[in-house]
Design an enzyme around this catalytic site. Structure first.
Site, PDB file in Angstrom:
ATOM      1  N   ARG A 310       0.815  -1.227   0.000  1.00 28.02           N
ATOM      2  CA  ARG A 310       0.000   0.000   0.000  1.00 28.02           C
ATOM      3  C   ARG A 310       0.848   1.277   0.000  1.00 28.02           C
ATOM      4  O   ARG A 310       0.509   2.273   0.653  1.00 28.02           O
ATOM      5  CB  ARG A 310      -0.920   0.034   1.233  1.00 28.02           C
ATOM      6  CG  ARG A 310      -1.738  -1.221   1.369  1.00 28.02           C
ATOM      7  CD  ARG A 310      -2.584  -1.265   2.601  1.00 28.02           C
ATOM      8  NE  ARG A 310      -3.078  -2.621   2.810  1.00 28.02           N
ATOM      9  CZ  ARG A 310      -3.781  -3.027   3.850  1.00 28.02           C
ATOM     10  NH1 ARG A 310      -4.094  -2.180   4.797  1.00 28.02           N
ATOM     11  NH2 ARG A 310      -4.181  -4.272   3.960  1.00 28.02           N
ATOM     12  N   ASP A 497     -49.947 -27.778  28.085  1.00 24.00           N
ATOM     13  CA  ASP A 497     -49.270 -26.975  29.117  1.00 24.00           C
ATOM     14  C   ASP A 497     -50.324 -26.070  29.768  1.00 24.00           C
ATOM     15  O   ASP A 497     -51.353 -25.748  29.155  1.00 24.00           O
ATOM     16  CB  ASP A 497     -48.168 -26.156  28.447  1.00 24.00           C
ATOM     17  CG  ASP A 497     -47.591 -25.109  29.365  1.00 24.00           C
ATOM     18  OD1 ASP A 497     -47.241 -25.463  30.510  1.00 24.00           O
ATOM     19  OD2 ASP A 497     -47.521 -23.929  28.957  1.00 24.00           O
ATOM     20  N   ASP A 499     -49.809 -22.837  32.316  1.00 23.33           N
ATOM     21  CA  ASP A 499     -49.570 -21.376  32.356  1.00 23.33           C
ATOM     22  C   ASP A 499     -49.088 -20.842  31.012  1.00 23.33           C
ATOM     23  O   ASP A 499     -48.157 -21.372  30.419  1.00 23.33           O
ATOM     24  CB  ASP A 499     -48.519 -21.053  33.423  1.00 23.33           C
ATOM     25  CG  ASP A 499     -49.037 -21.338  34.809  1.00 23.33           C
ATOM     26  OD1 ASP A 499     -49.722 -20.491  35.377  1.00 23.33           O
ATOM     27  OD2 ASP A 499     -48.776 -22.463  35.308  1.00 23.33           O
ATOM     28  N   ASP A 678     -45.920 -22.948  25.782  1.00 24.93           N
ATOM     29  CA  ASP A 678     -45.394 -21.622  25.449  1.00 24.93           C
ATOM     30  C   ASP A 678     -43.946 -21.378  25.845  1.00 24.93           C
ATOM     31  O   ASP A 678     -43.337 -20.435  25.369  1.00 24.93           O
ATOM     32  CB  ASP A 678     -46.247 -20.542  26.131  1.00 24.93           C
ATOM     33  CG  ASP A 678     -46.024 -20.540  27.628  1.00 24.93           C
ATOM     34  OD1 ASP A 678     -46.272 -21.599  28.262  1.00 24.93           O
ATOM     35  OD2 ASP A 678     -45.552 -19.526  28.165  1.00 24.93           O
TER      36      ASP A 678
END
Ligand code: GDG
Length: 737
Positions: A310, A497, A499, A678
């Site tokens: 470079r 399930d 809750d 969930d």
């Protein structure tokens, strides 16, 4: 056939224009070697720039034809593109920023636009040669936007990305005007790899703070897609360097150099010309060594190879001048008729001359200010067949995380560097051998081939993870299909399930009592003699008994610890076996391979992964990851994962919803299964299901092992009522009501 396409800015062959026409020179770089066996395999390709501006169409065709014979496809860049994309944005903006040299970084909208356009050009070139089933592995900072561009065109493709330079702290990245686009570009990949855990952590922190996307155990959720982020320290082709150093060609050079240097001991320094490499600081330290310890004058020589790079860029020109000046000054003030303190080469050397220097040097001075990895350090170690030699290594090179037996220094601390040099030159032989033995074992084991294979394995794993977690909305059509199967079935198992599924959450869990509608629908479902309704909950049995015990339904309470059939008493679930070890052990071995210093201990009913001897940070992160990985795998195996003091232990005895559900399936032989839940514990149930089961995840984050999802408890009721409607109550139950 699925193929693998490698994409990098430069191809592993450089095209040059000579008086005789175009010449093609294969690259000797580590990446070319490491990926050679991949891109040259049947049908695979490497796409990149051939390193030369080729404007003429006939020449372009010639280059394309020639490269095609070695599985390469060129992307041709114009002079303007090289200026804006390569020299400009890549090397003038990203390179300094990512190496903590923000003061050198250019913020130029025009360069950015060229960077975007050239990334798009690469994208088009890749799309032209790939199909949707191909795996694409993109490399490095010049192509940060490419993964996302490819993802848009190929949403299901397997795309990997590896960054070869450091990923800096969020504080540095946030200064870039295009920070969000760059991060989003990278996140188009399925797997993003870095050299070290530290870079990976910086990336995840930037993603969280700039894009607001959190991560867990190196997994980022991007628009319902998981992206894995991990560290893969790159290695070298060990055999290549160990063989080269002892080859007759290299040894001839050694004899020749030795004659020129007489008895002087050699300190070696090899780098590309770059301000990140700390070359000037190194020279100042060498000068101070000669002043502080004058006894080394006439005794040691610094052989310094600087490979031109470079040199059209301003900072590089200035650095070159600084180095020339320093070398001139030190040599002028210390040299004698028979001794030159610094032998300075500003050019690239052929491999055998490089190998000769590695072999000859007693001390390698690898002291970058910042370096993604640094392969020179590893090559020096691989070249030391007699185990003599000392590596002085900057703590800011990625390699330092692995080569902890080097003398580690802070490259800004010149005084410490001087002491390290003195220590290296006076180090007893047995200490050299012991340090070098450890370093060699590591460099030999974690080669560039190991690195490439590991990356490809993890890329495949990231796809498996995505596929396993995809769910489909339980829409009207699927519901109808399900109801048809339900009606036709003789023995149905409904695992529900409580809750968050049957009942919405309340602030006080004791108040989540079942409402009348729920009691009614459960009653209707349970009344059908073809049904077995099982409430599968983490709740204790007392609450379930109190709320629903009067119904003719079954229970799994406390995540499977307690079971109750409709017509019998509560019973404890218990089993003990060791069959799981055969499945879990390979997983632990994978972590041993990826975590230097870690190992496995096998006990009668457990397997233990120890990481006390691993790098502290990496060990901790891997432990977290392993724990989550095992939790994922262990659920259906009756296992428990324990997080101990620098150990992760997996033992028999865990019981969960999945094992309890599996027992129901084994004992009842249902021909229709519906299960709904969930949270994470319901994933255990989903995992235990046969593929035909109707497993349904409740929630707005639909990623799950379940096949389907619904949004909330209202949807759950809708589905239950639909099932109840087509249920046929037993005549006896009807008259009893
Ligand atoms: C980037 C990252 C990361 C050097 N002089 C000669 C020569 N070399 C070879 C070395 C070595 C390679 O060049 C340099 O590799 P590094 O890793 O040290 O540095 P970068 O070029 O900056 O590479 C870096 C790397 O990517 C890989 O991910 O480690 O951190 O900056 O292989 O041997 N080879 C020959 N003659 C020379 O004079 N033949």
């Amino acid at each position: 056939m699925s193929r693998t396409i490698i994409v990098s800015n430069r191809l592993p062959t450089k095209v040059n224009r000579t008086d005789e026409g175009l010449s093609f020179t294969p690259s000797e770089g580590g990446l070319a070697t490491g990926l050679g066996s991949i891109y040259r395999a049947e049908g695979n390709l490497w796409v990149g720039w051939p390193g030369l501006v080729v404007g003429d169409e006939a020449e372009r065709q010639q280059v394309t034809r020639q490269l095609r014979t070695d599985s390469m496809r060129p992307v041709f860049l114009t002079n303007d593109e090289i200026e804006g994309f390569y020299e400009g944005f890549s090397n003038g903006t990203l390179w300094p920023t990512f190496h903590y040299f923000s003061q050198y970084a250019l913020y130029d909208e025009q360069m950015w636009e060229t960077y975007v356009a050239v990334n798009q050009k690469f994208c088009d070139a890749v799309l032209a040669v790939t199909g949707p089933d191909d795996t694409i592995w993109v490399h490095d900072y010049q192509l940060l936007l490419l993964p996302q561009m490819l993802r848009k065109a190929r949403p299901d493709s397997s795309i990997g990305f590896f960054l070869h330079i450091p990923f800096p702290s969020h504080e540095i990245i946030r200064a870039l005007p295009w920070r969000a686009q760059l991060l989003e570009g990278m996140l188009g990949a399925d797997l993003i790899g870095f050299h070290t855990f530290g870079y990976m952590r910086h990336f995840l922190s930037s993603v969280a703070q700039i894009l607001g996307l959190p991560s867990q155990h190196g997994v980022v959720e991007v628009e319902h897609r998981t992206v894995l982020v991990d560290s893969f320290p790159m290695g070298i082709d060990y055999e290549r360097y160990s063989t080269a150093a002892s080859s007759p060609e290299a040894q001839d050079h050694v004899v020749h150099y030795r004659e020129a240097l007489r008895d002087s001991r050699v300190i070696l320094s090899i780098d590309r010309l770059d301000y990140t490499k700390g070359i000037a600081q190194r020279l100042r330290a060498f000068e101070l060594l000669l002043n502080r310890y004058p006894e080394w004058c006439g005794q040691v020589t610094l052989v310094m190879v600087v490979v031109p790079s470079r040199d059209q860029v301003e900072q590089y020109k200035a650095l070159k001048e600084e180095i020339d000046e320093l070398v001139g000054r030190i040599n002028a003030s210390h040299r004698t008729m028979s001794w030159t303190p610094i032998q300075y080469f500003y050019r690239s050397l052929p491999l055998h001359e490089l190998a000769a220097l590695y072999s000859l040097a007693e001390v390698a001075l690898v002291t970058p200010i910042r370096d993604g990895m640094n392969l020179v350090a590893k090559e020096f170690v691989a070249s030391k067949a007699d185990l003599h030699g000392v590596l002085i290594l900057s703590e800011r090179a990625g390699t330092a995380r692995e080569l902890s037996d080097a003398i580690l220094i802070n490259p800004s601390d010149t005084s410490q560097l001087v002491e390290a040099l003195h220590q290296a030159l006076t180090m007893p032989e047995n200490e050299q051998v012991s340090r070098m033995t450890n370093m060699q074992a590591l460099v030999k084991k974690y080669t560039v081939y190991h690195w490439a294979n590991l990356f490809m394995d993890r890329l495949a794993h990231s796809k498996d993870l995505q596929n396993a977690m995809a769910t489909t909305t339980l829409d009207h059509e699927i519901l109808e299909q399900m109801l048809q199967e339900y009606t036709a079935a003789d023995k149905r198992l409904l695992l529900l399930d409580y809750d968050g599924t049957l009942a919405p959450f309340t602030d006080d869990p004791q108040r989540a009592t079942p409402d009348d509608d729920l009691i009614q629908v459960l009653k209707e479902l349970a009344a059908d003699p073809h049904n077995r309704v099982v409430i599968i909950s983490g709740r204790d049995r007392t609450a379930l008994q109190n709320w629903l015990g009067h119904l003719p339904i079954n229970f799994i309470a406390e995540h499977g610890v307690w079971l109750k059939k409709a017509d019998s008493e509560w019973k404890l679930f218990q089993t003990m076996n060791n069959e799981w070890k055969a499945q879990i052990r390979p997983v632990l071995e994978q972590y041993v391979n990826r975590t230097t210093g870690s190992f496995i201990e096998e006990k009668e009913y457990s397997l233990v992964w120890h990481y006390r001897r691993a790098d502290n940070q990496q060990g901790l992160e891997r432990a977290r990851e392993l724990k989550s990985h095992l939790t994922f795998l262990a659920a259906n195996n009756d296992l428990q994962v324990l997080d101990g003091n620098k150990v992760i232990e997996i033992k028999t005895s865990g019981i969960n919803k999945g094992t309890a559900a599996a027992r129901w399936i084994a004992g009842y032989h249902p021909d229709f299964i519906f299960t709904i839940g969930d949270d994470r514990t319901d994933e255990d149930t989903f995992r235990a299901m046969p593929p035909t089961a109707y497993s349904v995840k409740v929630g707005v984050m639909p990623r799950s092992l379940a096949r389907f999802h619904v949004d909330d408890t209202v949807d759950v009721r809708r589905v239950l009522h639909a099932m109840a409607k087509v249920s046929v109550p037993a005549p006896a139950a009807e008259t009893n009501e």
